[in-house]
Design an enzyme around this catalytic site. Structure first.
Site, short mmCIF file in Angstrom:
data_model
loop_
_atom_site.label_atom_id
_atom_site.label_comp_id
_atom_site.label_asym_id
_atom_site.label_seq_id
_atom_site.Cartn_x
_atom_site.Cartn_y
_atom_site.Cartn_z
N SER A 118 12.17 118.80 6.19
CA SER A 118 10.92 119.17 6.87
C SER A 118 11.12 119.62 8.32
CB SER A 118 9.91 118.01 6.82
OG SER A 118 9.52 117.81 5.49
N LYS B 96 4.49 106.32 1.89
CA LYS B 96 3.30 107.11 1.58
C LYS B 96 2.09 106.27 1.15
CE LYS B 96 5.43 111.45 0.07
NZ LYS B 96 5.49 112.45 -0.99
N GLU C 173 -10.55 112.44 0.16
CA GLU C 173 -10.64 112.22 -1.28
C GLU C 173 -9.33 112.56 -2.00
OE1 GLU C 173 -12.95 110.74 -3.27
OE2 GLU C 173 -13.61 110.18 -1.25
N ASP D 57 0.55 117.28 -1.31
CA ASP D 57 1.53 117.48 -2.39
C ASP D 57 0.89 118.13 -3.62
OD1 ASP D 57 3.84 116.55 -1.16
OD2 ASP D 57 3.53 114.48 -1.79
N GLY E 103 12.01 122.89 -7.26
CA GLY E 103 11.13 122.07 -6.44
C GLY E 103 10.90 122.58 -5.03
P1 NDP Z 1 8.89 107.38 -6.92
O1 NDP Z 1 10.01 106.45 -6.59
O2 NDP Z 1 7.49 107.09 -6.52
O3 NDP Z 1 8.84 107.57 -8.54
C1 NDP Z 1 9.99 107.83 -9.29
C2 NDP Z 1 9.62 107.89 -10.77
O4 NDP Z 1 10.79 108.27 -11.49
C3 NDP Z 1 9.16 106.57 -11.36
O5 NDP Z 1 8.16 106.82 -12.32
C4 NDP Z 1 10.44 106.04 -12.04
O6 NDP Z 1 10.21 105.17 -13.10
C5 NDP Z 1 10.98 107.35 -12.56
N1 NDP Z 1 12.40 107.31 -12.90
C6 NDP Z 1 13.43 107.11 -12.05
N2 NDP Z 1 14.60 107.19 -12.72
C7 NDP Z 1 14.29 107.46 -14.03
C8 NDP Z 1 15.05 107.67 -15.20
N3 NDP Z 1 16.38 107.61 -15.20
N4 NDP Z 1 14.39 107.93 -16.37
C9 NDP Z 1 13.05 107.99 -16.40
N5 NDP Z 1 12.26 107.81 -15.32
C10 NDP Z 1 12.87 107.53 -14.14
O7 NDP Z 1 9.37 108.79 -6.38
P2 NDP Z 1 8.43 110.07 -6.09
O8 NDP Z 1 7.50 110.18 -7.23
O9 NDP Z 1 7.91 110.03 -4.71
O10 NDP Z 1 9.49 111.24 -6.14
C11 NDP Z 1 10.15 111.63 -7.35
C12 NDP Z 1 11.04 112.82 -7.03
O11 NDP Z 1 10.23 113.95 -6.80
C13 NDP Z 1 11.84 112.58 -5.74
O12 NDP Z 1 13.13 112.24 -6.10
C14 NDP Z 1 11.77 113.88 -4.98
O13 NDP Z 1 13.03 114.53 -5.04
C15 NDP Z 1 10.75 114.71 -5.74
N6 NDP Z 1 9.66 115.14 -4.86
C16 NDP Z 1 9.58 116.46 -4.58
C17 NDP Z 1 8.58 116.95 -3.79
C18 NDP Z 1 8.56 118.40 -3.48
O14 NDP Z 1 7.85 118.79 -2.54
N7 NDP Z 1 9.26 119.23 -4.23
C19 NDP Z 1 7.53 116.07 -3.22
C20 NDP Z 1 7.69 114.67 -3.59
C21 NDP Z 1 8.73 114.25 -4.38
P3 NDP Z 1 10.18 103.56 -12.84
O15 NDP Z 1 8.86 103.28 -12.18
O16 NDP Z 1 10.29 102.99 -14.21
O17 NDP Z 1 11.35 103.24 -11.96
#
Ligand code: NDP
Length: 275
Positions: free
Chosen positions: A17, A66, A78, A102, A242
């Site tokens: 960023s 976040k 909202e 996002d 992404g």
């Molecule tokens: P979170 O930690 O909130 O969520 C991660 C999710 O991935 C959870 O549901 C987790 O499941 C799941 N997960 C992790 N490992 C595995 C696996 N091996 N198999 C299946 N499910 C899995 O992270 P975010 O949602 O904030 O971010 C996710 C990704 O998205 C980040 O790594 C980032 O790179 C990307 N991102 C990109 C953005 C962009 O602007 N392009 C913006 C925000 C994020 P569980 O709960 O069971 O652990």
């Protein structure tokens, strides 16, 4: 007077960023600095107090803050309430107000990639913050249906509860029946950040069951060519990485802070140089 913006997260040294936002300020002639603030879990409240006192004009919020930051702001819009997370904060008089850009970034990136979200059947893998933003974005953009697939079915069901009956939750092992009815596949887990974990997830996906005009979008942008995008290309599917979401969520934050149109091309170019 120079205005100060920043990003609050932990760790923050790898965030793209600052490069992107500094390029945007410079391009628009806005006298502003953009600073990474490394704030450890447990120190967020103190950091937000400091931001208020020091008169920081606005900031982005990233992992792991976040959700926790929502309690520390004066007002949340909202979008952020529905996504359940704040990624952008701005100052309004002596108040700090939060939103989430996002979901907008997600949809804008798909549209930019030539994908029509309205009327599409969207399948989101994962149930974390990025997945919630994708679900919110897909619903706002009038997707025909939204299915969330998570390795923990209770996590998918939590999203169904939050977003209502237009969203369905399934377990990852039920994908063989959902894939043939998918127009846009969104990878929103953090698994594809890592070659081994991402590789294992991709191995388990029945990609051959996706329709040939399905678009595969991985929200992970480091690496840019994730194991999923490589596999989808090998199956002849169209892919979107992404980076678009990152650029467009940042662009919306820039516009919120400056009331100027964001220089999207400049931001993309600055980001791409870091990848
Ligand atoms: P979170 O930690 O909130 O969520 C991660 C999710 O991935 C959870 O549901 C987790 O499941 C799941 N997960 C992790 N490992 C595995 C696996 N091996 N198999 C299946 N499910 C899995 O992270 P975010 O949602 O904030 O971010 C996710 C990704 O998205 C980040 O790594 C980032 O790179 C990307 N991102 C990109 C953005 C962009 O602007 N392009 C913006 C925000 C994020 P569980 O709960 O069971 O652990």
């Amino acid at each position: 007077m120079m205005r100060v913006f920043g990003i609050v997260g932990h760790p923050v040294e790898h965030t793209r960023s600052p490069v992107m936002m500094r390029a945007a300020f410079e391009s628009r002639g806005v006298d502003a600095a953009y600073v990474p603030f490394d704030v450890k879990p447990g120190e967020l409240r103190e950091a937000v107090r400091g931001i208020r006192v020091l008169g920081v004009s606005g900031f982005n919020v990233t992992v792991p803050h976040k959700i926790d930051v929502m309690d520390m702001l004066d007002e949340i819009d909202e979008h952020a309430k529905l996504v359940g997370a704040v990624n952008t904060v701005w100052r309004h008089k002596d108040q700090l107000r939060g939103t989430n850009t996002d979901a907008h970034g997600f949809v804008a990136a798909l549209i930019e990639g030539g994908c029509t979200v309205e009327g599409a059947r969207v399948l989101v893998l994962g149930a974390g913050g990025a997945a919630r933003a994708a679900v919110r974005g897909a619903l706002v953009a009038k997707a025909a249906s939204v299915v969330v697939a998570a390795r923990r079915i209770e996590a998918a069901q939590e999203l169904v509860r939050a977003f209502g009956e237009r969203v369905k939750g399934v377990a990852l092992n039920e994908l063989a029946t959902v894939f043939p009815k998918t127009d846009i596949l969104v990878q929103a887990t953090s698994a594809t950040l890592h070659a081994k974990e991402g590789g294992a997830l991709v191995e388990s996906l029945p990609l051959e069951r996706l329709p040939e005009n399905c678009v595969v979008n991985d929200l992970v942008y480091v690496p840019r060519e994730t194991p999923l995008l490589n596999a989808a290309k090998a199956h002849g599917l169209k892919t979107i990485d992404g980076t678009g979401m990152l650029v467009h969520q940042g662009a919306m934050a820039f516009e919120k802070w400056t009331s100027e149109p964001a220089p999207i091309g400049v931001m993309r170019e600055a980001l791409e140089k870091t990848l």
